[in-house]
Design a protein around this motif. Structure first.
Motif, PDB file in Angstrom:
ATOM      1  N   ILE A 189      38.626  33.089  38.776  1.00  0.00           N
ATOM      2  CA  ILE A 189      37.668  32.407  39.629  1.00  0.00           C
ATOM      3  C   ILE A 189      38.462  31.580  40.627  1.00  0.00           C
ATOM      4  CG2 ILE A 189      35.811  30.722  39.688  1.00  0.00           C
ATOM      5  CD1 ILE A 189      34.961  31.733  36.957  1.00  0.00           C
ATOM      6  N   ILE A 190      38.217  31.830  41.917  1.00  0.00           N
ATOM      7  CA  ILE A 190      39.046  31.283  42.993  1.00  0.00           C
ATOM      8  C   ILE A 190      38.183  30.467  43.947  1.00  0.00           C
ATOM      9  CG2 ILE A 190      40.588  31.881  44.894  1.00  0.00           C
ATOM     10  CD1 ILE A 190      41.035  34.568  43.427  1.00  0.00           C
ATOM     11  N   ASP A 191      38.686  29.301  44.324  1.00  0.00           N
ATOM     12  CA  ASP A 191      38.089  28.496  45.392  1.00  0.00           C
ATOM     13  C   ASP A 191      38.886  28.795  46.665  1.00  0.00           C
ATOM     14  OD1 ASP A 191      36.979  26.665  47.067  1.00  0.00           O
ATOM     15  OD2 ASP A 191      37.525  24.908  45.894  1.00  0.00           O
ATOM     16  N   ASP A 192      38.283  29.546  47.583  1.00  0.00           N
ATOM     17  CA  ASP A 192      38.992  29.984  48.785  1.00  0.00           C
ATOM     18  C   ASP A 192      39.191  28.865  49.799  1.00  0.00           C
ATOM     19  OD1 ASP A 192      39.457  32.659  48.083  1.00  0.00           O
ATOM     20  OD2 ASP A 192      37.392  33.177  48.563  1.00  0.00           O
ATOM     21  N   THR A 193      38.359  27.839  49.772  1.00  0.00           N
ATOM     22  CA  THR A 193      38.534  26.755  50.734  1.00  0.00           C
ATOM     23  C   THR A 193      39.785  25.947  50.431  1.00  0.00           C
ATOM     24  OG1 THR A 193      37.083  25.336  49.413  1.00  0.00           O
ATOM     25  CG2 THR A 193      36.073  26.567  51.219  1.00  0.00           C
ATOM     26  N   LYS A 194      40.072  25.745  49.145  1.00  0.00           N
ATOM     27  CA  LYS A 194      41.287  25.024  48.749  1.00  0.00           C
ATOM     28  C   LYS A 194      42.450  25.968  48.476  1.00  0.00           C
ATOM     29  CE  LYS A 194      38.670  21.321  46.576  1.00  0.00           C
ATOM     30  NZ  LYS A 194      38.326  20.683  45.306  1.00  0.00           N
ATOM     31  N   GLY A 195      42.142  27.237  48.223  1.00  0.00           N
ATOM     32  CA  GLY A 195      43.187  28.213  47.946  1.00  0.00           C
ATOM     33  C   GLY A 195      43.772  28.089  46.556  1.00  0.00           C
ATOM     34  N   ILE A 196      42.937  27.743  45.572  1.00  0.00           N
ATOM     35  CA  ILE A 196      43.439  27.581  44.207  1.00  0.00           C
ATOM     36  C   ILE A 196      42.622  28.421  43.232  1.00  0.00           C
ATOM     37  CG2 ILE A 196      44.364  25.257  44.554  1.00  0.00           C
ATOM     38  CD1 ILE A 196      41.836  24.174  43.222  1.00  0.00           C
ATOM     39  N   THR A 197      43.263  28.787  42.131  1.00  0.00           N
ATOM     40  CA  THR A 197      42.600  29.484  41.051  1.00  0.00           C
ATOM     41  C   THR A 197      42.103  28.448  40.057  1.00  0.00           C
ATOM     42  OG1 THR A 197      44.027  31.407  41.326  1.00  0.00           O
ATOM     43  CG2 THR A 197      42.894  31.188  39.225  1.00  0.00           C
ATOM     44  N   LEU A 198      40.812  28.499  39.768  1.00  0.00           N
ATOM     45  CA  LEU A 198      40.208  27.520  38.877  1.00  0.00           C
ATOM     46  C   LEU A 198      40.288  27.955  37.419  1.00  0.00           C
ATOM     47  CD1 LEU A 198      37.060  26.851  41.077  1.00  0.00           C
ATOM     48  CD2 LEU A 198      39.142  25.483  40.963  1.00  0.00           C
ATOM     49  N   VAL A 199      39.931  29.204  37.142  1.00  0.00           N
ATOM     50  CA  VAL A 199      39.926  29.744  35.785  1.00  0.00           C
ATOM     51  C   VAL A 199      40.408  31.180  35.858  1.00  0.00           C
ATOM     52  CG1 VAL A 199      38.486  30.295  33.788  1.00  0.00           C
ATOM     53  CG2 VAL A 199      37.936  28.318  35.167  1.00  0.00           C
ATOM     54  N   SER A 200      41.198  31.605  34.869  1.00  0.00           N
ATOM     55  CA  SER A 200      41.621  33.008  34.842  1.00  0.00           C
ATOM     56  C   SER A 200      41.757  33.475  33.397  1.00  0.00           C
ATOM     57  CB  SER A 200      42.944  33.197  35.570  1.00  0.00           C
ATOM     58  OG  SER A 200      43.974  32.551  34.873  1.00  0.00           O
ATOM     59  N   THR A 201      41.585  34.772  33.219  1.00  0.00           N
ATOM     60  CA  THR A 201      41.793  35.398  31.921  1.00  0.00           C
ATOM     61  C   THR A 201      42.043  36.889  32.148  1.00  0.00           C
ATOM     62  OG1 THR A 201      40.914  35.655  29.692  1.00  0.00           O
ATOM     63  CG2 THR A 201      39.368  35.883  31.490  1.00  0.00           C
ATOM     64  N   SER A 202      42.593  37.528  31.140  1.00  0.00           N
ATOM     65  CA  SER A 202      42.880  38.953  31.253  1.00  0.00           C
ATOM     66  C   SER A 202      42.952  39.578  29.865  1.00  0.00           C
ATOM     67  CB  SER A 202      44.194  39.182  31.991  1.00  0.00           C
ATOM     68  OG  SER A 202      45.268  38.740  31.208  1.00  0.00           O
ATOM     69  N   SER A 203      43.032  40.883  29.849  1.00  0.00           N
ATOM     70  CA  SER A 203      43.159  41.583  28.572  1.00  0.00           C
ATOM     71  C   SER A 203      44.574  41.449  28.013  1.00  0.00           C
ATOM     72  CB  SER A 203      42.796  43.056  28.736  1.00  0.00           C
ATOM     73  OG  SER A 203      43.655  43.674  29.655  1.00  0.00           O
ATOM     74  N   VAL A 204      45.526  41.029  28.819  1.00  0.00           N
ATOM     75  CA  VAL A 204      46.892  40.793  28.333  1.00  0.00           C
ATOM     76  C   VAL A 204      46.884  39.612  27.358  1.00  0.00           C
ATOM     77  CG1 VAL A 204      49.233  40.186  29.032  1.00  0.00           C
ATOM     78  CG2 VAL A 204      47.872  41.684  30.460  1.00  0.00           C
ATOM     79  N   THR A 214      36.890  45.931  25.737  1.00  0.00           N
ATOM     80  CA  THR A 214      37.837  44.889  26.127  1.00  0.00           C
ATOM     81  C   THR A 214      37.340  44.144  27.359  1.00  0.00           C
ATOM     82  OG1 THR A 214      39.629  46.233  25.265  1.00  0.00           O
ATOM     83  CG2 THR A 214      40.241  44.460  26.740  1.00  0.00           C
ATOM     84  N   SER A 215      36.762  44.873  28.305  1.00  0.00           N
ATOM     85  CA  SER A 215      36.243  44.235  29.515  1.00  0.00           C
ATOM     86  C   SER A 215      35.106  43.282  29.190  1.00  0.00           C
ATOM     87  CB  SER A 215      35.766  45.295  30.501  1.00  0.00           C
ATOM     88  OG  SER A 215      36.844  46.109  30.885  1.00  0.00           O
ATOM     89  N   ARG A 216      34.275  43.651  28.226  1.00  0.00           N
ATOM     90  CA  ARG A 216      33.194  42.762  27.812  1.00  0.00           C
ATOM     91  C   ARG A 216      33.745  41.475  27.208  1.00  0.00           C
ATOM     92  NH1 ARG A 216      31.248  47.592  25.667  1.00  0.00           N
ATOM     93  NH2 ARG A 216      29.831  48.583  27.125  1.00  0.00           N
ATOM     94  N   VAL A 217      34.780  41.592  26.388  1.00  0.00           N
ATOM     95  CA  VAL A 217      35.390  40.418  25.770  1.00  0.00           C
ATOM     96  C   VAL A 217      36.009  39.514  26.836  1.00  0.00           C
ATOM     97  CG1 VAL A 217      37.207  39.639  24.207  1.00  0.00           C
ATOM     98  CG2 VAL A 217      35.786  41.575  23.574  1.00  0.00           C
ATOM     99  N   VAL A 218      36.678  40.110  27.812  1.00  0.00           N
ATOM    100  CA  VAL A 218      37.279  39.328  28.903  1.00  0.00           C
ATOM    101  C   VAL A 218      36.200  38.629  29.712  1.00  0.00           C
ATOM    102  CG1 VAL A 218      38.586  39.508  31.060  1.00  0.00           C
ATOM    103  CG2 VAL A 218      39.361  40.725  29.044  1.00  0.00           C
ATOM    104  N   GLY A 219      35.080  39.305  29.984  1.00  0.00           N
ATOM    105  CA  GLY A 219      33.982  38.690  30.716  1.00  0.00           C
ATOM    106  C   GLY A 219      33.371  37.517  29.966  1.00  0.00           C
ATOM    107  N   GLN A 220      33.183  37.674  28.662  1.00  0.00           N
ATOM    108  CA  GLN A 220      32.640  36.573  27.861  1.00  0.00           C
ATOM    109  C   GLN A 220      33.607  35.402  27.818  1.00  0.00           C
ATOM    110  OE1 GLN A 220      31.947  38.460  24.114  1.00  0.00           O
ATOM    111  NE2 GLN A 220      30.046  39.446  24.773  1.00  0.00           N
TER     112      GLN A 220
END
Length: 120
Positions: free
Chosen positions: A42-57, A73-79
């Motif tokens: 999840i990215i805030d483009d006005t500030k140019g920062i990533t707020l939250v991130s996750t991945s299957s890794v 796996t995609s469902r788990v990452v989305g949750q």
């Protein structure tokens, strides 16, 4: 003439990004899908920062048996992304599919995030 699929995806992504902008009140949920993993942030483009991130890794260290490139796996990452973002106070986002079709793993991630409480 040979079609380069990577260039085609990048062209589609640029076309989508002309209209999809993340703001402070409604940041952008960006999805990247590779052959082995899926990444969401999840990215805030006005500030140019990533707020939250996750991945299957990140899920490889947990108790999941079959981690890799599948819809489960995609469902788990989305949750997981939805739970993290709700803790940060982010409930409404703009969805950016990253030049991929809204089908399969990308759709599974989006639907799981919606079910977990995020609004698109």
């Amino acid at each position: 003439m040979k079609i380069n699929t990577k260039q085609t995806r990048i062209h589609k992504h640029k076309r989508v990004r002309k209209k999809v902008q993340g703001t402070s009140s409604r940041p952008r949920l960006c999805v990247f899908r590779s052959n082995k993993h899926i990444y969401a942030q999840i990215i805030d483009d006005t500030k140019g920062i990533t707020l939250v991130s996750t991945s299957s890794v990140n899920l490889n260290n947990q108790e999941f048996d079959k981690i890799g490139s599948n819809c489960d796996t995609s469902r788990v990452v989305g949750q997981q992304l939805a739970h993290k973002s709700i803790k940060e106070g982010i409930t409404n986002v703009v969805f950016d599919r990253g030049g991929k079709l809204y089908h399969g793993r990308v759709k599974a991630l989006a639907e799981a995030a919606k079910e977990a409480g995020m609004g698109f």
